[in-house]
Scaffold this active site. Structure first.
Site, PDB file in Angstrom:
ATOM      1  N   GLY A   1      67.097 -44.082 -50.425  1.00 28.12           N
ATOM      2  CA  GLY A   1      66.768 -45.147 -49.476  1.00 28.12           C
ATOM      3  C   GLY A   1      66.638 -44.595 -48.066  1.00 28.12           C
ATOM      4  N   ASN A   2      66.181 -45.416 -47.164  1.00 30.18           N
ATOM      5  CA  ASN A   2      66.037 -45.002 -45.761  1.00 30.18           C
ATOM      6  C   ASN A   2      65.804 -46.230 -44.880  1.00 30.18           C
ATOM      7  OD1 ASN A   2      63.033 -45.028 -46.546  1.00 30.18           O
ATOM      8  ND2 ASN A   2      63.820 -43.246 -47.637  1.00 30.18           N
TER       9      ASN A   2
ATOM     10  N   THR B   1      66.460 -36.772 -44.001  1.00 27.27           N
ATOM     11  CA  THR B   1      66.462 -36.524 -45.444  1.00 27.27           C
ATOM     12  C   THR B   1      67.746 -35.805 -45.873  1.00 27.27           C
ATOM     13  OG1 THR B   1      65.113 -35.686 -47.267  1.00 27.27           O
ATOM     14  CG2 THR B   1      65.196 -34.295 -45.315  1.00 27.27           C
ATOM     15  N   GLY B   2      68.293 -36.261 -46.994  1.00 29.35           N
ATOM     16  CA  GLY B   2      69.400 -35.550 -47.636  1.00 29.35           C
ATOM     17  C   GLY B   2      70.750 -35.578 -46.929  1.00 29.35           C
TER      18      GLY B   2
ATOM     19  N   SER C   1      63.357 -38.464 -43.248  1.00 28.44           N
ATOM     20  CA  SER C   1      63.234 -38.922 -44.640  1.00 28.44           C
ATOM     21  C   SER C   1      61.869 -38.576 -45.220  1.00 28.44           C
ATOM     22  CB  SER C   1      63.417 -40.444 -44.655  1.00 28.44           C
ATOM     23  OG  SER C   1      62.870 -40.987 -45.824  1.00 28.44           O
ATOM     24  N   SER C   2      61.862 -38.295 -46.532  1.00 28.64           N
ATOM     25  CA  SER C   2      60.579 -37.995 -47.193  1.00 28.64           C
ATOM     26  C   SER C   2      59.651 -39.201 -47.181  1.00 28.64           C
ATOM     27  CB  SER C   2      60.834 -37.546 -48.638  1.00 28.64           C
ATOM     28  OG  SER C   2      61.563 -38.547 -49.316  1.00 28.64           O
ATOM     29  N   GLU C   3      60.223 -40.394 -46.992  1.00 27.50           N
ATOM     30  CA  GLU C   3      59.385 -41.605 -46.983  1.00 27.50           C
ATOM     31  C   GLU C   3      58.875 -41.971 -45.584  1.00 27.50           C
ATOM     32  OE1 GLU C   3      58.188 -42.314 -49.516  1.00 27.50           O
ATOM     33  OE2 GLU C   3      59.576 -42.399 -51.202  1.00 27.50           O
TER      34      GLU C   3
ATOM     35  N   HIS D   1      64.164 -49.390 -46.788  1.00 25.17           N
ATOM     36  CA  HIS D   1      63.717 -49.045 -48.147  1.00 25.17           C
ATOM     37  C   HIS D   1      64.941 -48.807 -49.028  1.00 25.17           C
ATOM     38  CE1 HIS D   1      62.071 -47.133 -51.585  1.00 25.17           C
ATOM     39  NE2 HIS D   1      62.436 -45.918 -51.246  1.00 25.17           N
TER      40      HIS D   1
ATOM     41  N   HIS E   1      66.673 -48.835 -53.334  1.00 22.44           N
ATOM     42  CA  HIS E   1      66.441 -48.730 -54.779  1.00 22.44           C
ATOM     43  C   HIS E   1      67.339 -49.747 -55.482  1.00 22.44           C
ATOM     44  CE1 HIS E   1      65.191 -44.197 -54.364  1.00 22.44           C
ATOM     45  NE2 HIS E   1      64.328 -45.017 -53.788  1.00 22.44           N
TER      46      HIS E   1
ATOM     47  N   TYR F   1      63.329 -71.653 -53.118  1.00 24.01           N
ATOM     48  CA  TYR F   1      62.603 -71.852 -51.852  1.00 24.01           C
ATOM     49  C   TYR F   1      62.754 -70.684 -50.884  1.00 24.01           C
ATOM     50  CZ  TYR F   1      66.842 -73.084 -49.231  1.00 24.01           C
ATOM     51  OH  TYR F   1      68.048 -73.032 -48.609  1.00 24.01           O
TER      52      TYR F   1
ATOM     53  N   HIS G   1      60.004 -47.614 -58.631  1.00 24.86           N
ATOM     54  CA  HIS G   1      60.657 -46.942 -57.511  1.00 24.86           C
ATOM     55  C   HIS G   1      61.730 -47.808 -56.846  1.00 24.86           C
ATOM     56  CE1 HIS G   1      60.026 -44.231 -53.726  1.00 24.86           C
ATOM     57  NE2 HIS G   1      61.228 -44.764 -53.736  1.00 24.86           N
TER      58      HIS G   1
ATOM     59  N   TYR H   1      63.699 -74.727 -39.529  1.00 27.25           N
ATOM     60  CA  TYR H   1      64.872 -74.390 -40.357  1.00 27.25           C
ATOM     61  C   TYR H   1      65.889 -73.579 -39.554  1.00 27.25           C
ATOM     62  CZ  TYR H   1      67.287 -72.724 -44.607  1.00 27.25           C
ATOM     63  OH  TYR H   1      68.191 -72.447 -45.592  1.00 27.25           O
TER      64      TYR H   1
HETATM   65 ZN   LIG Z   1      62.815 -44.344 -52.515  1.00 30.50          ZN
END
Ligand SMILES: [Zn+2]
Length: 233
Positions: free
Chosen positions: A33-34, A50-51, A78-80, A99, A101, A120, A164, A217
């Site tokens: 995730g990121n 990353t990591g 991050s790789s994303e 992001h 998982h 809703y 993913h 709302y």
């Molecule tokens: Zn991912």
């Protein structure tokens, strides 16, 4: 090197806080995730590196990346990062991206099924469903970035990434995170109802009425008076 304004440091602190919550809320495990946010300049984002385990994150370890893709500060991002950058470039209303998982959302991402209008609160994610990307693309690729941006369109705040996970956006880190929790909640509800029956979905008209209702709302009304529009018999 890119210099962070005080407001940027404060925002990055918030990103770290929510990144650590992702593990506690079981939206991710380990370093998957990121999260990112748009910095004050409007031309750079801060994103989790990353990591690096989330409990080890500090403001100076967080990656700062220009919207063009140049890495300007901190550890390697991050790789994303391409997926995050693609969303910021395409959606001017987005200030933060999360992001995950998370299990139930990823279950439907694996099935390649969108989450329909079973409750809703789906409307809080921008449409009548939580869409799923059109095809699988490997993590970290431009192809994944493009499919996520395309599924997100101009309105959605949450989409499923085939085989993913999920990605959500918001006008703040807190909002994007709230959307990540909501995507998982809706996916779990859909899973559970399908386990014991055939979920009855809201109609387009019912969802249309929800969107109308959402305009006010959660807003406090200064006027006092009857909360019932008609007398109940
Ligand atoms: Zn991912």
């Amino acid at each position: 090197m890119f210099t962070l304004a005080a407001a940027d440091r404060s925002m990055i602190d918030t990103v770290i806080d929510f990144a650590q919550r992702m593990v506690k809320d079981r939206l991710v495990t380990g370093t998957s995730g990121n999260i990112s946010c748009l910095l004050q300049s409007g031309s750079h984002i801060a994103i989790t590196p990353t990591g690096v385990p989330y409990h080890e994150l500090t403001v100076d370890k967080m990656s700062v990346v220009h919207l063009s893709g140049d890495h300007c500060r901190g550890l390697f991002p991050s790789s994303e990062t391409p997926m995050h950058l693609g969303i910021y470039q395409g959606r001017k209303d987005v200030q933060a991206v999360v992001h995950t998982h998370s299990m139930y959302a990823t279950t439907f991402a694996v099935l390649g099924e969108p989450i329909p209008a079973l409750h809703y609160m789906i409307a809080a994610l921008g449409g009548n469903e939580i869409p799923v990307t059109s095809h699988y693309a490997q993590y970290g690729t431009l192809e994944l970035a493009q499919s996520a941006v395309s599924a997100m369109g101009d309105v959605f705040s949450g989409v499923l990434l085939r085989n993913h996970g999920a990605i959500t956006v918001g006008t703040s880190v807190a909002k994007a995170y709230q959307h990540a929790i909501l995507v998982e909640e809706m996916a779990e509800l859909y899973y559970r109802t399908r386990c014991i029956g055939d979920p009855k979905l809201l109609t387009n008209q019912q969802m249309h009425d929800v969107f109308d209702g959402f305009k006010t709302y959660g807003k406090q009304n200064e006027k006092v008076g009857s909360l019932l529009l008609v007398t109940l018999q």
